[in-house]
Design an enzyme around this catalytic site. Structure first.
Site, PDB file in Angstrom:
ATOM      1  N   ASP A  84      11.973  62.240  19.075  1.00 25.20           N
ATOM      2  CA  ASP A  84      12.764  62.752  20.231  1.00 25.20           C
ATOM      3  C   ASP A  84      11.960  64.159  20.782  1.00 25.20           C
ATOM      4  O   ASP A  84      12.032  65.295  20.143  1.00 25.20           O
ATOM      5  CB  ASP A  84      14.147  63.223  20.204  1.00 25.20           C
ATOM      6  N   ARG A 124      17.936  51.902  30.045  1.00 27.24           N
ATOM      7  CA  ARG A 124      17.479  51.485  31.092  1.00 27.24           C
ATOM      8  C   ARG A 124      16.523  50.532  31.372  1.00 27.24           C
ATOM      9  O   ARG A 124      15.569  50.609  30.388  1.00 27.24           O
ATOM     10  CB  ARG A 124      17.447  52.618  32.133  1.00 27.24           C
ATOM     11  N   ASP A 164      19.696  44.942  26.685  1.00 26.28           N
ATOM     12  CA  ASP A 164      21.005  44.881  27.406  1.00 26.28           C
ATOM     13  C   ASP A 164      20.719  45.422  29.001  1.00 26.28           C
ATOM     14  O   ASP A 164      21.465  45.038  29.787  1.00 26.28           O
ATOM     15  CB  ASP A 164      21.822  45.996  26.808  1.00 26.28           C
ATOM     16  N   GLU A 171      17.415  44.676  37.435  1.00 27.02           N
ATOM     17  CA  GLU A 171      18.996  44.999  37.574  1.00 27.02           C
ATOM     18  C   GLU A 171      19.237  45.660  38.685  1.00 27.02           C
ATOM     19  O   GLU A 171      18.483  46.547  39.023  1.00 27.02           O
ATOM     20  CB  GLU A 171      19.512  45.609  36.458  1.00 27.02           C
ATOM     21  N   HIS A 183      24.164  44.534  30.658  1.00 25.31           N
ATOM     22  CA  HIS A 183      24.323  45.880  30.713  1.00 25.31           C
ATOM     23  C   HIS A 183      25.893  46.245  30.366  1.00 25.31           C
ATOM     24  O   HIS A 183      26.520  46.864  30.803  1.00 25.31           O
ATOM     25  CB  HIS A 183      23.905  46.365  32.113  1.00 25.31           C
TER      26      HIS A 183
END
Length: 315
Positions: A169, A229, A253, A258, A286
Protein backbone atom coordinates in the site's frame (compact mmCIF):
# COMPACT_ATOMS: atom_id res chain seq x y z
CA UNK A 1 -30.53 21.48 7.83
CA UNK A 2 -32.21 20.23 4.66
CA UNK A 3 -30.81 16.94 3.34
CA UNK A 4 -31.65 15.18 0.07
CA UNK A 5 -31.23 11.40 -0.32
CA UNK A 6 -31.06 10.52 -4.02
CA UNK A 7 -30.88 6.73 -3.98
CA UNK A 8 -32.27 3.71 -2.16
CA UNK A 9 -30.66 3.03 1.20
CA UNK A 10 -31.54 1.57 4.58
CA UNK A 11 -34.07 3.60 6.64
CA UNK A 12 -31.41 3.87 9.37
CA UNK A 13 -29.82 6.71 7.40
CA UNK A 14 -32.95 8.84 7.37
CA UNK A 15 -33.69 7.98 10.99
CA UNK A 16 -30.20 8.93 12.18
CA UNK A 17 -30.28 12.27 10.36
CA UNK A 18 -33.78 13.13 11.56
CA UNK A 19 -32.81 12.29 15.12
CA UNK A 20 -30.14 14.96 14.69
CA UNK A 21 -32.89 17.49 13.99
CA UNK A 22 -32.47 17.64 10.21
CA UNK A 23 -35.17 17.69 7.54
CA UNK A 24 -34.75 14.76 5.14
CA UNK A 25 -36.20 14.51 1.64
CA UNK A 26 -35.98 11.24 -0.31
CA UNK A 27 -36.22 11.43 -4.10
CA UNK A 28 -34.81 8.39 -5.88
CA UNK A 29 -36.23 9.43 -9.26
CA UNK A 30 -33.96 12.45 -9.63
CA UNK A 31 -31.66 12.87 -12.61
CA UNK A 32 -28.55 15.00 -12.99
CA UNK A 33 -30.52 17.68 -14.83
CA UNK A 34 -33.42 17.77 -12.39
CA UNK A 35 -30.99 18.04 -9.48
CA UNK A 36 -29.34 21.09 -10.99
CA UNK A 37 -32.62 22.92 -10.50
CA UNK A 38 -33.22 21.92 -6.89
CA UNK A 39 -29.82 21.34 -5.28
CA UNK A 40 -29.55 25.03 -4.36
CA UNK A 41 -32.30 24.40 -1.77
CA UNK A 42 -30.35 21.74 0.16
CA UNK A 43 -27.56 21.90 2.72
CA UNK A 44 -26.46 18.27 2.26
CA UNK A 45 -27.09 15.34 -0.04
CA UNK A 46 -26.59 11.57 -0.12
CA UNK A 47 -25.61 9.72 -3.31
CA UNK A 48 -24.55 6.30 -4.52
CA UNK A 49 -23.32 5.94 -8.14
CA UNK A 50 -26.31 7.21 -10.12
CA UNK A 51 -25.46 10.92 -10.04
CA UNK A 52 -22.06 12.28 -11.13
CA UNK A 53 -21.07 15.16 -8.88
CA UNK A 54 -18.84 17.21 -11.18
CA UNK A 55 -17.72 20.85 -11.21
CA UNK A 56 -20.80 22.02 -13.07
CA UNK A 57 -23.06 20.38 -10.52
CA UNK A 58 -21.10 21.77 -7.58
CA UNK A 59 -21.27 25.29 -9.05
CA UNK A 60 -25.08 25.01 -8.84
CA UNK A 61 -24.97 23.78 -5.22
CA UNK A 62 -24.85 27.20 -3.59
CA UNK A 63 -25.71 26.10 -0.05
CA UNK A 64 -24.27 22.59 -0.06
CA UNK A 65 -22.12 21.85 2.98
CA UNK A 66 -21.83 18.07 2.89
CA UNK A 67 -22.01 15.18 0.39
CA UNK A 68 -22.44 11.67 1.74
CA UNK A 69 -21.60 8.59 -0.34
CA UNK A 70 -23.33 5.34 0.67
CA UNK A 71 -20.33 3.05 0.22
CA UNK A 72 -16.59 3.45 -0.13
CA UNK A 73 -15.80 4.57 -3.69
CA UNK A 74 -15.68 8.33 -4.28
CA UNK A 75 -14.80 8.33 -7.98
CA UNK A 76 -18.21 9.77 -8.99
CA UNK A 77 -17.56 12.90 -6.89
CA UNK A 78 -15.04 15.63 -7.73
CA UNK A 79 -13.83 15.58 -4.13
CA UNK A 80 -10.96 18.01 -4.65
CA UNK A 81 -13.20 20.70 -6.15
CA UNK A 82 -15.96 20.11 -3.60
CA UNK A 83 -13.55 20.50 -0.71
CA UNK A 84 -12.14 23.68 -2.28
CA UNK A 85 -15.68 25.06 -2.00
CA UNK A 86 -15.86 24.06 1.64
CA UNK A 87 -18.09 21.04 1.01
CA UNK A 88 -17.24 18.02 3.16
CA UNK A 89 -17.22 14.66 1.34
CA UNK A 90 -17.96 11.65 3.52
CA UNK A 91 -18.17 7.92 2.78
CA UNK A 92 -18.79 4.81 4.87
CA UNK A 93 -16.27 2.04 4.07
CA UNK A 94 -16.69 0.68 7.61
CA UNK A 95 -20.16 -0.43 6.56
CA UNK A 96 -19.24 -2.98 3.89
CA UNK A 97 -15.66 -3.96 4.70
CA UNK A 98 -16.76 -7.18 6.42
CA UNK A 99 -18.92 -8.13 3.45
CA UNK A 100 -16.10 -7.46 0.97
CA UNK A 101 -13.59 -9.40 3.07
CA UNK A 102 -15.88 -12.43 3.20
CA UNK A 103 -16.77 -12.18 -0.48
CA UNK A 104 -13.12 -12.03 -1.56
CA UNK A 105 -12.44 -15.13 0.51
CA UNK A 106 -15.45 -16.87 -1.04
CA UNK A 107 -14.21 -16.02 -4.52
CA UNK A 108 -10.78 -17.41 -3.74
CA UNK A 109 -12.17 -20.66 -2.33
CA UNK A 110 -14.52 -21.06 -5.29
CA UNK A 111 -11.76 -20.32 -7.80
CA UNK A 112 -9.29 -22.74 -6.21
CA UNK A 113 -11.86 -25.53 -5.96
CA UNK A 114 -13.81 -24.98 -9.22
CA UNK A 115 -16.99 -24.72 -7.18
CA UNK A 116 -19.14 -22.72 -9.61
CA UNK A 117 -17.94 -24.63 -12.67
CA UNK A 118 -18.32 -28.04 -11.01
CA UNK A 119 -21.80 -27.10 -9.82
CA UNK A 120 -22.87 -26.41 -13.41
CA UNK A 121 -21.38 -29.74 -14.54
CA UNK A 122 -23.24 -31.74 -11.90
CA UNK A 123 -26.51 -30.04 -12.87
CA UNK A 124 -25.89 -31.42 -16.37
CA UNK A 125 -25.18 -34.93 -15.07
CA UNK A 126 -21.41 -34.55 -15.49
CA UNK A 127 -19.39 -36.11 -12.63
CA UNK A 128 -15.76 -35.11 -13.21
CA UNK A 129 -13.62 -35.55 -10.11
CA UNK A 130 -10.02 -35.51 -11.32
CA UNK A 131 -10.67 -32.56 -13.64
CA UNK A 132 -11.98 -30.62 -10.65
CA UNK A 133 -9.14 -31.37 -8.28
CA UNK A 134 -8.61 -28.17 -6.32
CA UNK A 135 -5.90 -26.21 -4.55
CA UNK A 136 -5.48 -25.39 -0.87
CA UNK A 137 -4.97 -21.87 0.44
CA UNK A 138 -2.62 -23.26 3.10
CA UNK A 139 0.99 -22.63 2.17
CA UNK A 140 0.19 -20.12 -0.56
CA UNK A 141 1.40 -16.52 -0.62
CA UNK A 142 -1.55 -14.16 -0.89
CA UNK A 143 -0.69 -10.65 -2.09
CA UNK A 144 -3.03 -7.81 -1.15
CA UNK A 145 -2.79 -4.50 -2.99
CA UNK A 146 -4.41 -1.78 -0.90
CA UNK A 147 -4.50 -2.29 2.86
CA UNK A 148 -7.37 -0.02 3.83
CA UNK A 149 -10.72 -1.11 5.21
CA UNK A 150 -11.34 -3.77 2.56
CA UNK A 151 -7.81 -5.14 2.28
CA UNK A 152 -7.47 -5.47 6.05
CA UNK A 153 -10.83 -7.24 6.28
CA UNK A 154 -9.70 -9.78 3.67
CA UNK A 155 -6.37 -10.28 5.43
CA UNK A 156 -8.12 -10.83 8.75
CA UNK A 157 -10.19 -13.63 7.28
CA UNK A 158 -7.17 -15.35 5.75
CA UNK A 159 -5.43 -15.82 9.11
CA UNK A 160 -6.84 -19.25 9.88
CA UNK A 161 -5.76 -20.73 6.54
CA UNK A 162 -2.06 -20.90 7.45
CA UNK A 163 -1.02 -18.97 4.38
CA UNK A 164 1.50 -16.19 4.04
CA UNK A 165 -0.14 -12.77 3.71
CA UNK A 166 1.84 -9.98 2.06
CA UNK A 167 0.57 -6.48 1.27
CA UNK A 168 1.55 -3.39 -0.67
CA UNK A 169 0.00 0.00 0.00
CA UNK A 170 1.78 3.07 -1.30
CA UNK A 171 -0.15 5.43 0.95
CA UNK A 172 -0.02 3.66 4.31
CA UNK A 173 2.83 4.39 6.76
CA UNK A 174 5.23 1.63 7.81
CA UNK A 175 3.82 -0.33 10.73
CA UNK A 176 0.22 0.18 9.62
CA UNK A 177 -0.35 -3.51 8.90
CA UNK A 178 -1.46 -5.98 11.57
CA UNK A 179 1.20 -8.41 12.80
CA UNK A 180 0.03 -11.26 10.57
CA UNK A 181 0.59 -9.20 7.40
CA UNK A 182 4.03 -8.54 5.89
CA UNK A 183 4.37 -5.03 4.44
CA UNK A 184 6.43 -5.25 1.26
CA UNK A 185 7.22 -3.39 -1.95
CA UNK A 186 5.22 -3.91 -5.13
CA UNK A 187 8.28 -5.50 -6.72
CA UNK A 188 8.54 -8.06 -3.91
CA UNK A 189 4.84 -8.82 -4.16
CA UNK A 190 5.22 -9.41 -7.89
CA UNK A 191 8.14 -11.74 -7.21
CA UNK A 192 6.44 -13.88 -4.57
CA UNK A 193 2.62 -13.83 -4.77
CA UNK A 194 0.56 -16.85 -5.80
CA UNK A 195 -2.64 -14.83 -5.57
CA UNK A 196 -3.18 -11.07 -6.03
CA UNK A 197 -6.26 -9.36 -4.60
CA UNK A 198 -7.03 -5.71 -5.39
CA UNK A 199 -8.55 -3.46 -2.71
CA UNK A 200 -7.84 0.01 -4.08
CA UNK A 201 -10.00 3.02 -4.97
CA UNK A 202 -10.33 3.96 -8.63
CA UNK A 203 -8.07 6.94 -9.30
CA UNK A 204 -5.94 8.15 -12.20
CA UNK A 205 -3.09 6.17 -10.64
CA UNK A 206 -4.98 2.89 -10.24
CA UNK A 207 -6.86 3.03 -13.56
CA UNK A 208 -5.65 0.00 -15.53
CA UNK A 209 -3.15 -0.80 -12.77
CA UNK A 210 -3.34 -4.43 -13.85
CA UNK A 211 -2.13 -4.17 -17.41
CA UNK A 212 0.36 -5.94 -19.69
CA UNK A 213 3.45 -4.51 -17.98
CA UNK A 214 2.10 -5.17 -14.49
CA UNK A 215 1.33 -8.80 -15.34
CA UNK A 216 4.71 -9.43 -16.99
CA UNK A 217 6.52 -8.08 -13.94
CA UNK A 218 5.46 -11.20 -11.98
CA UNK A 219 8.02 -13.97 -11.56
CA UNK A 220 5.43 -16.73 -11.88
CA UNK A 221 1.82 -17.23 -13.01
CA UNK A 222 -0.73 -16.15 -10.41
CA UNK A 223 -4.44 -16.02 -9.61
CA UNK A 224 -6.34 -12.72 -9.58
CA UNK A 225 -9.15 -11.47 -7.34
CA UNK A 226 -10.75 -8.05 -7.93
CA UNK A 227 -13.43 -6.67 -5.65
CA UNK A 228 -12.38 -3.00 -6.00
CA UNK A 229 -13.38 -1.31 -9.26
CA UNK A 230 -13.61 -2.78 -12.75
CA UNK A 231 -11.34 -0.28 -14.47
CA UNK A 232 -8.45 -1.22 -12.17
CA UNK A 233 -8.09 -4.23 -14.50
CA UNK A 234 -7.56 -3.75 -18.22
CA UNK A 235 -9.83 -6.44 -19.66
CA UNK A 236 -7.91 -6.86 -22.92
CA UNK A 237 -4.65 -7.50 -21.07
CA UNK A 238 -6.32 -9.89 -18.63
CA UNK A 239 -7.75 -11.86 -21.56
CA UNK A 240 -4.28 -12.06 -23.12
CA UNK A 241 -2.78 -13.25 -19.83
CA UNK A 242 -5.47 -15.91 -19.39
CA UNK A 243 -4.80 -17.17 -22.93
CA UNK A 244 -1.05 -17.31 -22.29
CA UNK A 245 -1.53 -18.80 -18.78
CA UNK A 246 0.34 -15.94 -17.14
CA UNK A 247 -2.78 -15.57 -15.02
CA UNK A 248 -4.04 -19.02 -14.02
CA UNK A 249 -7.55 -17.92 -13.16
CA UNK A 250 -9.45 -14.83 -12.05
CA UNK A 251 -12.48 -13.99 -9.93
CA UNK A 252 -14.05 -10.61 -10.68
CA UNK A 253 -16.83 -8.95 -8.73
CA UNK A 254 -16.41 -5.78 -10.81
CA UNK A 255 -15.83 -5.28 -14.52
CA UNK A 256 -14.40 -2.57 -16.75
CA UNK A 257 -17.60 -2.55 -18.82
CA UNK A 258 -19.91 -2.25 -15.85
CA UNK A 259 -22.32 0.68 -16.00
CA UNK A 260 -22.65 1.51 -12.31
CA UNK A 261 -25.24 4.25 -12.81
CA UNK A 262 -27.55 1.75 -14.52
CA UNK A 263 -26.63 -1.39 -12.57
CA UNK A 264 -25.89 -3.20 -15.82
CA UNK A 265 -23.03 -4.67 -17.86
CA UNK A 266 -22.14 -4.38 -21.54
CA UNK A 267 -21.06 -7.88 -22.62
CA UNK A 268 -20.52 -7.07 -26.30
CA UNK A 269 -16.77 -6.51 -25.98
CA UNK A 270 -14.83 -9.45 -27.53
CA UNK A 271 -12.26 -9.68 -24.73
CA UNK A 272 -14.99 -9.88 -22.11
CA UNK A 273 -16.88 -12.45 -24.18
CA UNK A 274 -13.74 -14.59 -24.26
CA UNK A 275 -13.33 -14.36 -20.49
CA UNK A 276 -16.99 -15.25 -19.96
CA UNK A 277 -16.36 -18.48 -21.88
CA UNK A 278 -13.36 -19.54 -19.76
CA UNK A 279 -13.87 -22.19 -17.04
CA UNK A 280 -11.09 -20.66 -14.93
CA UNK A 281 -12.97 -17.34 -14.69
CA UNK A 282 -15.50 -16.54 -11.98
CA UNK A 283 -17.87 -13.56 -11.96
CA UNK A 284 -20.30 -11.91 -9.54
CA UNK A 285 -22.35 -8.74 -10.26
CA UNK A 286 -20.66 -6.19 -7.96
CA UNK A 287 -22.16 -7.71 -4.82
CA UNK A 288 -18.97 -8.01 -2.77
CA UNK A 289 -20.19 -5.41 -0.29
CA UNK A 290 -23.87 -6.17 -0.84
CA UNK A 291 -25.18 -8.06 2.20
CA UNK A 292 -28.23 -7.64 4.41
CA UNK A 293 -25.94 -6.55 7.22
CA UNK A 294 -23.88 -4.11 5.12
CA UNK A 295 -27.01 -2.33 3.87
CA UNK A 296 -27.76 -1.34 7.45
CA UNK A 297 -24.15 -0.61 8.44
CA UNK A 298 -23.45 1.56 5.39
CA UNK A 299 -26.45 3.71 6.22
CA UNK A 300 -25.79 3.78 9.95
CA UNK A 301 -22.13 4.80 9.73
CA UNK A 302 -22.81 7.43 7.06
CA UNK A 303 -25.71 8.84 9.04
CA UNK A 304 -23.58 9.18 12.16
CA UNK A 305 -20.72 10.84 10.27
CA UNK A 306 -22.99 13.28 8.45
CA UNK A 307 -24.90 14.14 11.61
CA UNK A 308 -21.64 14.89 13.42
CA UNK A 309 -20.39 17.01 10.51
CA UNK A 310 -23.58 19.06 10.26
CA UNK A 311 -23.90 19.46 14.01
CA UNK A 312 -20.41 20.92 14.08
CA UNK A 313 -21.43 23.46 11.44
CA UNK A 314 -24.53 24.41 13.44
CA UNK A 315 -22.64 24.80 16.74
Amino acid sequence: MKILITDNTHPALQQTLEEGGHEVTIDTAVTYDSLLEQIKDFDAMVVRSKIIIDRNFLDHARHLKCIGRVGAGMETIDVEYAESLGIACINSPEGNRDAVGEHALGLLLSLFNHIAYADQQVRQGIWHREENRGLEIKGKTIGIIGLGNMGRAFAQRLQGFECRIIAYDKYKPAGHAPEYVEEISLEQLQAEADVVSFHVPLTEETHYMLNHDFIHAFSKPFYLINTSRGAVVKTADLAEAIREKQILGAALDVLEYEEMAKDSIDTTHPDLQYLLSCPNMLFTPHVGGWTVESKYKLAYYLGRKMADQLSGLMA
